[in-house]
Design an enzyme around this catalytic site. Structure first.
Site, mmCIF file in Angstrom:
data_model
loop_
_atom_site.group_PDB
_atom_site.id
_atom_site.type_symbol
_atom_site.label_atom_id
_atom_site.label_comp_id
_atom_site.label_asym_id
_atom_site.label_seq_id
_atom_site.Cartn_x
_atom_site.Cartn_y
_atom_site.Cartn_z
ATOM 1 N N THR A 1 0.824 -1.208 0.000
ATOM 2 C CA THR A 1 0.000 0.000 0.000
ATOM 3 C C THR A 1 0.861 1.264 0.000
ATOM 4 O OG1 THR A 1 -1.513 -1.254 1.366
ATOM 5 C CG2 THR A 1 -1.881 1.108 1.268
ATOM 6 N N VAL A 2 1.881 1.288 0.858
ATOM 7 C CA VAL A 2 2.682 2.513 0.994
ATOM 8 C C VAL A 2 3.587 2.700 -0.222
ATOM 9 C CG1 VAL A 2 4.335 3.756 2.413
ATOM 10 C CG2 VAL A 2 2.585 2.344 3.505
ATOM 11 N N GLU B 1 10.595 9.428 9.131
ATOM 12 C CA GLU B 1 9.380 10.168 9.514
ATOM 13 C C GLU B 1 8.141 9.275 9.451
ATOM 14 O OE1 GLU B 1 9.015 13.857 10.333
ATOM 15 O OE2 GLU B 1 7.427 12.621 11.175
ATOM 16 N N ILE C 1 1.820 12.348 10.080
ATOM 17 C CA ILE C 1 2.046 13.466 11.014
ATOM 18 C C ILE C 1 3.552 13.762 11.075
ATOM 19 C CG2 ILE C 1 1.805 14.261 13.393
ATOM 20 C CD1 ILE C 1 -0.461 12.245 13.748
ATOM 21 N N GLY D 1 -7.903 -2.151 6.630
ATOM 22 C CA GLY D 1 -6.549 -2.121 6.089
ATOM 23 C C GLY D 1 -5.528 -1.352 6.886
ATOM 24 N N ASP E 1 3.040 -2.213 18.521
ATOM 25 C CA ASP E 1 3.245 -1.210 17.461
ATOM 26 C C ASP E 1 3.396 0.189 18.069
ATOM 27 O OD1 ASP E 1 2.890 -0.378 14.479
ATOM 28 O OD2 ASP E 1 1.391 0.797 15.545
ATOM 29 N N LYS F 1 6.826 2.861 18.232
ATOM 30 C CA LYS F 1 6.812 4.291 17.889
ATOM 31 C C LYS F 1 7.239 5.127 19.089
ATOM 32 C CE LYS F 1 3.133 3.254 14.622
ATOM 33 N NZ LYS F 1 1.677 3.092 14.495
ATOM 34 N N GLY G 1 -1.984 4.427 6.227
ATOM 35 C CA GLY G 1 -2.628 4.566 4.928
ATOM 36 C C GLY G 1 -1.647 5.032 3.873
HETATM 37 N N1 HSE Z 1 -1.036 -0.638 12.350
HETATM 38 C C1 HSE Z 1 -0.683 0.717 12.546
HETATM 39 C C2 HSE Z 1 -1.832 1.416 13.231
HETATM 40 C C3 HSE Z 1 -0.428 1.428 11.246
HETATM 41 O O1 HSE Z 1 -2.905 0.842 13.358
HETATM 42 O O2 HSE Z 1 -1.671 2.538 13.633
HETATM 43 C C4 HSE Z 1 0.901 1.914 10.965
HETATM 44 O O3 HSE Z 1 1.811 1.974 11.955
#
Ligand code: HSE
Length: 439
Positions: free
Chosen positions: A19-20, A136, A143, A194, A208, A212, A309
């Site tokens: 996708t990216v 980034e 963001i 997605g 996840d 971050k 996305g």
């Molecule tokens: N799976 C991550 C989320 C997307 O739901 O925020 C990208 O890091």
């Protein structure tokens, strides 16, 4: 990296055309003239690598050189910079990153797992090679939070960052609240839309968001990225009854990544939190992300937008490429690796807060007294208590708001079941974000 004349394009290799990756190709096609004016030179993709060459991605790749092995992209003479969109902390993504550094090619990645686990190694290699390492897109998608902290807020000491860093969890919690649904009913929808990770446990168990947060902490506090020090609790145990109870008390439940400097220690935690309705993070609904940074001179900074996305993530990737095209080479984590310090982790369970406790207990005489005694014995003072109607199995939930107490004490009380049979299941404990935190 050699200096380029203004008209010389930056030639880019893309590894990963999901996708990216397709989003990056589409963005470059659509906005190339504007990008070239802003970056001072065009950015063109010359070579790609992905699992399946034939797949229809909605963008033309027939004219691009193809490599079955992504690592080969790094050594191609027609490639000036490498973009990694494969994902995964290790494996081909890391091999490619190392190959790009070895070839002294600027490297752009959206890979939060790899940066959280191997960021220090890669930043060191990038410095030694004299090339930029940019990520980034790894934190909060579109963001510009890395740039925001590394550049815009560069002159500030940051006391804390807290953020909604996982769109899947935020979507699930928002839908549970809006449509009065249970967690399991909403998860499938999030996956269908997605933005869930391939392994949904990375989203819902907080991993996840923790990736971050570890990256953000390093940028915000000048610390070495330390993913292992992030205390992680996901949203699986949150039930609709908690969402209703939180709402009745004036809060929304959000999965919040929180990092703060406490004395010389660094606290990093991902956890469902009761956020006051008036707090900016409570207004973040659906799959959006948001980060709040407390800066000593700029004050409170709030960043909000799409965390995943094709378009938003491609926007971040291409912004990094534009920096590369301009020849910018700032250090990966906002200061040279030699300046990053290893901060001792603070124990989040020592942090004082009011806490929300939900206890599943047997509905029989004396249970409330037993629970009250357990809390008393741990020095936990009750501010509010509620007992909704019993579950179908006859058990009941006790919802308790404590006065200020360390999390370990709030958990120790009902956890200390011993011979007593009052508490039937591990308690759910969530800290309550206080008004002062955003006054
Ligand atoms: N799976 C991550 C989320 C997307 O739901 O925020 C990208 O890091």
């Amino acid at each position: 990296m050699t200096a380029a004349s203004p008209s010389t394009p930056l030639r880019v290799a893309l590894a990963g055309l999901g996708t990216v990756g397709a989003g990056v190709l589409a963005l470059l096609q659509r906005n190339l003239p504007l990008i070239a004016r802003r970056a001072g030179r065009p950015i063109i993709v010359t070579a790609v690598s992905a699992r399946d060459r034939q797949r229809d991605r909605g963008v033309a790749i027939a004219d691009l050189a193809w490599e079955d092995d992504a690592t080969a992209l790094a050594s191609r003479p027609d490639v000036d910079a490498v973009v990694e969109l494969i994902g995964g902390a290790d494996g081909p993504a890391l091999t490619l990153a190392r190959a790009a550094m070895a070839a002294a090619k600027p490297f752009v990645t959206a890979n939060k797992a790899m940066m959280a686990h191997h960021g220090l190694e890669l930043a060191t290699a990038a410095e030694q090679a004299g090339v930029p390492l940019k990520f980034e897109a790894a934190v909060a998608g579109g963001i510009p939070i890395i740039k925001g902290l590394r550049e815009g807020a560069a002159a500030n000491s940051i006391a804390a960052v807290h953020g909604i860093l996982n769109g899947t969890c935020n979507y699930i919690l928002s839908r549970m609240e809006r449509d009065a649904l249970e967690f399991s009913d909403v998860l499938a929808d999030a996956q269908a839309l997605g933005f869930a990770e391939a392994d949904p446990s990375f989203d819902i168990d907080g991993v996840d968001a923790a990736h971050k947060l570890a990256i953000l902490s390093a940028i915000a506090f000048g610390s070495k990225p330390d993913f292992a020090a992030v205390a992680i609790h996901g949203i699986r145990p949150v039930r609709l009854v908690d969402i209703h109870q939180a709402a009745a008390l004036g809060y929304r439940i959000r999965l919040v990544g929180h990092a703060e400097q406490a004395a010389a220690k660094l606290l990093q935690r991902v956890q469902p939190v009761l956020v006051p309705l008036a707090h900016p993070l409570a207004a973040v609904k659906g799959p959006l992300n948001a980060v709040v940074a407390e800066a000593d001179h700029a004050g409170r900074l709030i960043f909000m937008g799409a965390g995943a996305g094709a378009g938003p993530t491609a926007s971040a990737v291409v912004a990094d490429l534009m920096d590369v095209a301009r020849g910018e080479r700032g250090p990966a984590f906002a200061m040279p690796v030699a300046q990053l310090v290893a901060m001792a982790p603070a124990d989040p369970s020592e942090r004082q807060a009011r806490h929300y406790l939900r206890l599943r207990v047997a509905d029989r005489p004396g249970v409330l007294a037993e629970v009250a005694a357990l809390l008393r014995d741990s020095g936990v003072s009750i501010e509010r208590l509620n007992q909704p109607a019993p579950d179908a199995d006859g058990s009941v939930h006790l919802m308790i708001v404590t006065h200020l107490v360390a999390e370990w004490a709030a958990g120790a009380a009902p956890g200390a079941r011993g011979g007593r049979r009052a508490v039937l299941a591990p308690p759910l404990i969530m800290p309550i974000m206080e008004e002062e935190q955003f006054a």
